[in-house]
Design a protein around this motif. Structure first.
Motif, mmCIF file in Angstrom:
data_model
loop_
_atom_site.group_PDB
_atom_site.id
_atom_site.type_symbol
_atom_site.label_atom_id
_atom_site.label_comp_id
_atom_site.label_asym_id
_atom_site.label_seq_id
_atom_site.Cartn_x
_atom_site.Cartn_y
_atom_site.Cartn_z
ATOM 1 N N GLY A 5 2.193 7.206 -6.509
ATOM 2 C CA GLY A 5 1.022 7.891 -7.043
ATOM 3 C C GLY A 5 -0.033 6.980 -7.641
ATOM 4 O O GLY A 5 -0.854 7.422 -8.451
ATOM 5 N N GLU A 6 -0.039 5.706 -7.255
ATOM 6 C CA GLU A 6 -1.046 4.762 -7.734
ATOM 7 C C GLU A 6 -2.140 4.601 -6.677
ATOM 8 O O GLU A 6 -1.868 4.601 -5.476
ATOM 9 C CB GLU A 6 -0.418 3.395 -8.032
ATOM 10 C CG GLU A 6 0.610 3.397 -9.155
ATOM 11 C CD GLU A 6 -0.027 3.561 -10.525
ATOM 12 O OE1 GLU A 6 -1.271 3.532 -10.618
ATOM 13 O OE2 GLU A 6 0.733 3.705 -11.511
ATOM 14 N N ASN A 7 -3.375 4.430 -7.128
ATOM 15 C CA ASN A 7 -4.508 4.285 -6.216
ATOM 16 C C ASN A 7 -4.497 2.886 -5.579
ATOM 17 O O ASN A 7 -4.618 1.888 -6.292
ATOM 18 C CB ASN A 7 -5.812 4.503 -6.990
ATOM 19 C CG ASN A 7 -7.016 4.602 -6.066
ATOM 20 O OD1 ASN A 7 -6.959 4.190 -4.913
ATOM 21 N ND2 ASN A 7 -8.100 5.140 -6.578
ATOM 22 N N PRO A 8 -4.384 2.788 -4.248
ATOM 23 C CA PRO A 8 -4.345 1.476 -3.593
ATOM 24 C C PRO A 8 -5.723 0.905 -3.262
ATOM 25 O O PRO A 8 -5.820 -0.146 -2.614
ATOM 26 C CB PRO A 8 -3.567 1.759 -2.312
ATOM 27 C CG PRO A 8 -3.972 3.163 -1.959
ATOM 28 C CD PRO A 8 -4.167 3.890 -3.276
ATOM 29 N N ALA A 9 -6.801 1.566 -3.694
ATOM 30 C CA ALA A 9 -8.152 1.185 -3.258
ATOM 31 C C ALA A 9 -8.505 -0.260 -3.595
ATOM 32 O O ALA A 9 -9.259 -0.913 -2.869
ATOM 33 C CB ALA A 9 -9.187 2.136 -3.864
ATOM 34 N N SER A 10 -7.958 -0.793 -4.694
ATOM 35 C CA SER A 10 -8.308 -2.155 -5.106
ATOM 36 C C SER A 10 -7.845 -3.198 -4.096
ATOM 37 O O SER A 10 -8.362 -4.317 -4.067
ATOM 38 C CB SER A 10 -7.693 -2.464 -6.479
ATOM 39 O OG SER A 10 -6.270 -2.345 -6.433
ATOM 40 N N THR A 64 0.831 -1.203 0.000
ATOM 41 C CA THR A 64 0.000 0.000 0.000
ATOM 42 C C THR A 64 0.867 1.255 0.000
ATOM 43 O O THR A 64 0.614 2.202 -0.761
ATOM 44 C CB THR A 64 -0.934 0.002 1.224
ATOM 45 O OG1 THR A 64 -1.797 -1.137 1.158
ATOM 46 C CG2 THR A 64 -1.769 1.261 1.270
ATOM 47 N N HIS A 76 2.313 1.979 -3.352
ATOM 48 C CA HIS A 76 1.314 2.568 -4.249
ATOM 49 C C HIS A 76 1.169 4.068 -3.980
ATOM 50 O O HIS A 76 1.151 4.875 -4.908
ATOM 51 C CB HIS A 76 -0.046 1.870 -4.070
ATOM 52 C CG HIS A 76 -0.166 0.591 -4.837
ATOM 53 N ND1 HIS A 76 0.699 -0.459 -4.685
ATOM 54 C CD2 HIS A 76 -1.070 0.203 -5.790
ATOM 55 C CE1 HIS A 76 0.346 -1.449 -5.487
ATOM 56 N NE2 HIS A 76 -0.724 -1.073 -6.172
ATOM 57 N N VAL A 77 1.070 4.429 -2.704
ATOM 58 C CA VAL A 77 0.935 5.841 -2.347
ATOM 59 C C VAL A 77 2.153 6.627 -2.826
ATOM 60 O O VAL A 77 2.037 7.706 -3.416
ATOM 61 C CB VAL A 77 0.760 5.985 -0.813
ATOM 62 C CG1 VAL A 77 0.836 7.443 -0.397
ATOM 63 C CG2 VAL A 77 -0.567 5.380 -0.377
ATOM 64 N N VAL A 99 -2.295 -2.713 -8.046
ATOM 65 C CA VAL A 99 -2.018 -2.221 -9.397
ATOM 66 C C VAL A 99 -0.707 -2.799 -9.896
ATOM 67 O O VAL A 99 -0.562 -3.138 -11.074
ATOM 68 C CB VAL A 99 -1.968 -0.677 -9.406
ATOM 69 C CG1 VAL A 99 -1.602 -0.153 -10.794
ATOM 70 C CG2 VAL A 99 -3.309 -0.097 -8.955
#
Length: 314
Positions: free
Chosen positions: A34-39, A27, A30-31, A48
């Motif tokens: 700059g990638e969205n970790p919501a998945s 996680t 990802h942060v 991602v």
């Protein structure tokens, strides 16, 4: 995160730009990139990316960094931090089987064998980092890191401000010996003072029981998944921000670590940091570890569920 990294780089006083290697849980990576970790917050918990990725330092807002390379992750819940630790100890292995346990909010556990690596993550909760403990705090100045019948010791020798993870293990062990905590985990009285204005409560004991059962049961589950016995494990590496102060005998007595491994423990402190340094110095990307690693999902493991309940008592 970027601001703090820039502050650290500025403290080094480096002129020009240098490459940067980063390790962290999936996680956080990802942060950072700059990638969205919501998945990863919903089933099937798919990140991602897991592979090592590279980005420009200026692209991420970093100063004094030419490019950033991440170490690879194994799974959404087994990140580059534990993989860095595996890379740190793997070349030193003369043993048949080794365990690496990284104690934190998510306790990552890896069983290393010559032919494969089994890795998992168990939700120990934040008690080892002090977040769910009445007088808990991180392993910083003033934290009670050791406790016994003779008294307590704080980090830096400062006046006690709270209890960190190793201190909590020692407190629970001492109160168990006194009979002030029963085998079921019942604390005699509402709270027990261990220093001026510093105490533990019944809820603290319950938080510890949940955490220690998660770690202990995770270790046993991985060993059984590998088809071996605890006696077949040659070394247990203990990592985590507070691990350098851990009293292994107390950790065994308070049910965090198996008795069979008490004489086989080696403390690494921050294996993620040390592994990242090693990777940076030798330009290793650790992809070979990812290819050998198999994730064991404890949430779907019936044996773990049974062990977790069984190991709640002391």
């Amino acid at each position: 995160v970027v601001n703090d990294v820039n502050s650290l780089i500025a403290e080094l006083g480096i002129k020009g730009e240098l490459p940067l290697v980063v390790a962290g849980n999936t996680t956080m990576l990802h942060v950072f990139f700059g990638e969205n970790p919501a998945s990863m917050g919903v089933a099937p918990y798919k990140p991602v990316f897991l592979q090592s990725i590279t980005a420009g330092g200026r692209e991420l807002g970093l100063k004094g960094v030419s490019e950033v390379r991440s170490l690879p992750s194994v799974h959404a819940f087994v990140g580059a931090d534990i993989e860095a630790g595996i890379g740190l100890v793997e070349d030193t292995l003369s043993e048949k089987h080794s365990l690496l346990v990284d104690l934190g909010t998510n306790a990552e556990i890896a069983l290393l064998s010559r032919d494969k690596i089994l890795a998992t993550s168990t939700a120990a909760g934040p008690c080892f980092e002090g977040a769910s403990i009445a007088c808990g705090m991180s392993a910083t100045g003033g934290a009670i890191c050791e406790y016994s019948e003779q008294g307590y010791k704080t980090i830096g020798g400062l006046s006690p401000k709270g209890i960190c993870g190793t201190g909590l293990i020692d407190v629970v062990t001492t109160l168990l010996r006194r009979g002030e905590i029963s085998k079921s985990g019942t604390l005699k009285g509402e709270r027990k003072f261990i220093a001026p204005n510093i105490y533990i409560t019944q809820d603290d004991v319950r938080q510890y029981q949940l955490a220690r059962s998660a770690v202990y049961s995770g270790i046993i589950t991985l060993v059984r998944e590998a088809g071996i016995d605890l006696e077949d494990v040659d070394v247990l590496y203990i990592s985590g921000g507070f691990s350098s102060e851990i009293n292994v005998e107390n950790a065994v007595e308070a049910g965090l670590l198996p008795r069979a491994l008490v004489g086989k423990c080696r403390v690494l402190n921050n294996s993620s940091l040390l592994g990242a340094v090693r990777s940076a110095c030798h330009n290793e990307d650790l992809t070979a570890i990812t290819n050998r690693a198999e994730y064991v999902d404890l949430s779907q493991n019936k044996a773990f569920s049974a062990l977790f309940v069984e190991n709640m008592t002391f």
